[in-house]
Write a protein that holds these residues in place. Structure first.
Motif, PDB file in Angstrom:
ATOM      1  N   ILE A   1       0.953  -1.371  -0.203  1.00  0.00           N
ATOM      2  CA  ILE A   1      -0.294   0.164  -0.120  1.00  0.00           C
ATOM      3  C   ILE A   1       0.752   1.194   0.073  1.00  0.00           C
ATOM      4  O   ILE A   1       1.705   1.648   0.944  1.00  0.00           O
ATOM      5  CB  ILE A   1      -0.739   0.139   1.226  1.00  0.00           C
ATOM      6  CG1 ILE A   1      -2.128  -1.055   1.373  1.00  0.00           C
ATOM      7  CG2 ILE A   1      -1.892   1.097   1.170  1.00  0.00           C
ATOM      8  CD1 ILE A   1      -2.971  -1.101   2.797  1.00  0.00           C
TER       9      ILE A   1
ATOM     10  N   TYR B   1      -3.119   5.237  -1.218  1.00  0.00           N
ATOM     11  CA  TYR B   1      -4.104   5.505  -1.002  1.00  0.00           C
ATOM     12  C   TYR B   1      -3.275   7.301  -0.690  1.00  0.00           C
ATOM     13  O   TYR B   1      -2.230   7.647  -0.463  1.00  0.00           O
ATOM     14  CB  TYR B   1      -3.955   5.218   0.584  1.00  0.00           C
ATOM     15  CG  TYR B   1      -5.233   6.700   1.426  1.00  0.00           C
ATOM     16  CD1 TYR B   1      -6.557   6.087   0.753  1.00  0.00           C
ATOM     17  CD2 TYR B   1      -4.578   7.463   2.320  1.00  0.00           C
ATOM     18  CE1 TYR B   1      -7.097   7.369   1.821  1.00  0.00           C
ATOM     19  CE2 TYR B   1      -5.349   8.175   2.162  1.00  0.00           C
ATOM     20  CZ  TYR B   1      -6.510   8.222   2.747  1.00  0.00           C
ATOM     21  OH  TYR B   1      -6.962   8.736   3.519  1.00  0.00           O
TER      22      TYR B   1
ATOM     23  N   TYR C   1      -5.314   6.402   8.024  1.00  0.00           N
ATOM     24  CA  TYR C   1      -5.528   5.460   7.272  1.00  0.00           C
ATOM     25  C   TYR C   1      -5.274   3.769   7.460  1.00  0.00           C
ATOM     26  O   TYR C   1      -5.895   2.657   8.024  1.00  0.00           O
ATOM     27  CB  TYR C   1      -5.198   5.532   5.892  1.00  0.00           C
ATOM     28  CG  TYR C   1      -4.934   4.537   4.945  1.00  0.00           C
ATOM     29  CD1 TYR C   1      -6.189   4.941   4.112  1.00  0.00           C
ATOM     30  CD2 TYR C   1      -4.168   4.270   4.391  1.00  0.00           C
ATOM     31  CE1 TYR C   1      -6.935   3.669   3.120  1.00  0.00           C
ATOM     32  CE2 TYR C   1      -4.396   3.141   3.817  1.00  0.00           C
ATOM     33  CZ  TYR C   1      -5.431   2.752   3.014  1.00  0.00           C
ATOM     34  OH  TYR C   1      -5.277   1.914   2.187  1.00  0.00           O
TER      35      TYR C   1
ATOM     36  N   TYR D   1      -6.872   0.314   8.736  1.00  0.00           N
ATOM     37  CA  TYR D   1      -6.581  -0.950   7.794  1.00  0.00           C
ATOM     38  C   TYR D   1      -5.751  -2.169   8.762  1.00  0.00           C
ATOM     39  O   TYR D   1      -6.327  -3.098   8.059  1.00  0.00           O
ATOM     40  CB  TYR D   1      -5.508   0.101   6.614  1.00  0.00           C
ATOM     41  CG  TYR D   1      -4.987  -1.522   5.449  1.00  0.00           C
ATOM     42  CD1 TYR D   1      -5.681  -1.780   4.634  1.00  0.00           C
ATOM     43  CD2 TYR D   1      -4.699  -2.497   6.033  1.00  0.00           C
ATOM     44  CE1 TYR D   1      -5.725  -2.704   3.576  1.00  0.00           C
ATOM     45  CE2 TYR D   1      -4.527  -3.511   5.097  1.00  0.00           C
ATOM     46  CZ  TYR D   1      -4.955  -3.625   3.463  1.00  0.00           C
ATOM     47  OH  TYR D   1      -5.326  -4.520   2.979  1.00  0.00           O
ATOM     48  N   CYS D   2      -4.888  -1.861   9.564  1.00  0.00           N
ATOM     49  CA  CYS D   2      -4.261  -3.433  10.786  1.00  0.00           C
ATOM     50  C   CYS D   2      -5.266  -3.236  11.371  1.00  0.00           C
ATOM     51  O   CYS D   2      -5.858  -4.863  11.797  1.00  0.00           O
ATOM     52  CB  CYS D   2      -3.459  -2.682  11.368  1.00  0.00           C
ATOM     53  SG  CYS D   2      -1.452  -2.012   9.706  1.00  0.00           S
TER      54      CYS D   2
ATOM     55  N   GLN E   1      -9.316  -3.637   9.953  1.00  0.00           N
ATOM     56  CA  GLN E   1      -9.406  -4.193   9.425  1.00  0.00           C
ATOM     57  C   GLN E   1      -9.018  -5.704   8.880  1.00  0.00           C
ATOM     58  O   GLN E   1      -9.520  -6.373   7.814  1.00  0.00           O
ATOM     59  CB  GLN E   1     -10.028  -2.995   8.787  1.00  0.00           C
ATOM     60  CG  GLN E   1     -11.205  -2.335   9.010  1.00  0.00           C
ATOM     61  CD  GLN E   1     -10.893  -0.751   8.266  1.00  0.00           C
ATOM     62  OE1 GLN E   1     -11.327  -1.111   6.820  1.00  0.00           O
ATOM     63  NE2 GLN E   1     -11.865   0.280   8.891  1.00  0.00           N
ATOM     64  N   HIS E   2      -7.546  -5.704   8.820  1.00  0.00           N
ATOM     65  CA  HIS E   2      -6.929  -6.623   8.077  1.00  0.00           C
ATOM     66  C   HIS E   2      -5.793  -7.776   9.145  1.00  0.00           C
ATOM     67  O   HIS E   2      -4.842  -7.357   8.985  1.00  0.00           O
ATOM     68  CB  HIS E   2      -6.500  -6.136   7.008  1.00  0.00           C
ATOM     69  CG  HIS E   2      -7.244  -5.648   6.000  1.00  0.00           C
ATOM     70  ND1 HIS E   2      -8.091  -4.398   6.368  1.00  0.00           N
ATOM     71  CD2 HIS E   2      -8.047  -5.881   4.806  1.00  0.00           C
ATOM     72  CE1 HIS E   2      -8.409  -3.949   5.067  1.00  0.00           C
ATOM     73  NE2 HIS E   2      -8.650  -5.215   4.372  1.00  0.00           N
TER      74      HIS E   2
END
Length: 312
Positions: free
Chosen positions: A10, A40, A51, A55-56, A58-59
């Motif tokens: 990313i 991004y 961000y 992200y971390c 959610q994943h």
């Protein structure tokens, strides 16, 4: 926790870094790479941290490498979001005005996307900073350097001139030094290292570092190691403008710690934890960004971040 072994890439791009938008150049090069990648574009201050954290969260089972495309401030934001997440790695595509942290690896080129993607990751230290902003306790992180006194005043001056022609850009740090000579040479504080009083009274400056460079190439912490668990700590007593002018060249080149004629004003040590306090609020520079408070506690966290470094 079981991780997906496939690495996600990313690229987090600060379109304002260095006074030029590199978004399209980076995006075009990323498209030629045979990897799973996303881009991004940050929307403003601290957006990169938000961000990366989201992200971390959610994943949680994903291996991901975040590419901070900007300067040291952008890199700090990305690291601040990634810290503590087991599957996250960080690296830097340096396109800001300073780009000092990556100078630690002398001779390594961080400007090629392919090299960054293929780069192995090493474990590096990160500073955890706790401070009071009024009655509120806040926590943040620093990857490269923390500065008190004169150099924090230089950061303030740099913000004023960063995007001005001739005196800004890569000249911003030097311009900040000149402006701060008349306002930032006397800074009272109480300074402890690993629980013991180290300095008390008036200082020109003090710095804590895991990196070696600051200000667009000043080798202010030439003996620092970013993976040994110890901070490189330096303090300089107030001096006249004439004497300041006589040492600034060696301060930039890193030779000042070896000068025996400066032992009356320069102090140097290493430690794991530092506190800085004063009755009145003051500024601290963290990776080029400014914080204000009257008490700061710095703890070095050993090898808590995986940072990808291209091969020479």
């Amino acid at each position: 926790m079981t991780f997906n072994n496939a690495m996600k890439h990313i690229f987090i791009i600060n379109p304002c870094a260095g006074g030029e938008d590199h978004s399209q150049t980076i995006a075009d090069e990323v498209k030629t790479m045979d990897v799973t990648a996303e881009i991004y574009i940050t929307l403003g201050e601290k957006d990169a941290t938000r961000y990366v954290e989201d992200y971390c969260r959610q994943h949680p089972c994903e291996n991901v490498r975040f590419y901070a495309c900007g300067g040291d401030g952008t890199l700090n934001e990305v690291v601040s979001g990634a810290i503590g997440h087991e599957g996250a790695e960080v690296t830097c595509y340096p396109c800001g005005s300073g780009n000092d942290y990556v100078r630690y690896w002398d001779g390594v080129d961080f400007h090629h996307i392919k090299g960054l993607i293929e780069a192995p990751a090493v474990e590096v230290d990160v500073m955890k900073v706790c401070y009071y902003d009024g009655p509120n306790l806040k926590v943040c992180y620093a990857l490269n350097t923390m500065n008190y006194g004169f150099e924090a005043e230089v950061c303030r001056a740099m913000d004023d001139v960063r995007r001005k022609p001739f005196i800004g850009g890569r000249m911003a740090y030097t311009t900040g030094i000149v402006k701060s000579l008349f306002a930032g040479r006397h800074n009272p504080c109480r300074f402890t290292v690993d629980g013991r009083l180290w300095k008390e009274g008036d200082l020109l400056l003090a710095s804590m570092a895991n990196g070696r460079y600051e200000g667009g190439g000043f080798l202010s912490a030439p003996r620092s190691k970013n993976d040994d668990g110890l901070l490189e700590i330096t303090a300089i007593r107030p001096i006249s403008i004439v004497r300041f002018a006589s040492i600034i060249g060696d301060y930039k080149s890193g030779k000042y710690l070896d000068r025996t004629d400066l032992q009356d004003i320069v102090s140097h040590c290493r430690g794991r934890q530092v506190t800085i306090e004063h009755d009145s609020p003051f500024y601290i520079g963290i990776d080029g960004e400014l914080l204000r408070g009257n008490y700061f506690e710095v703890e070095n966290l050993p090898r808590v971040l995986r940072f990808a470094v291209p091969k020479k």
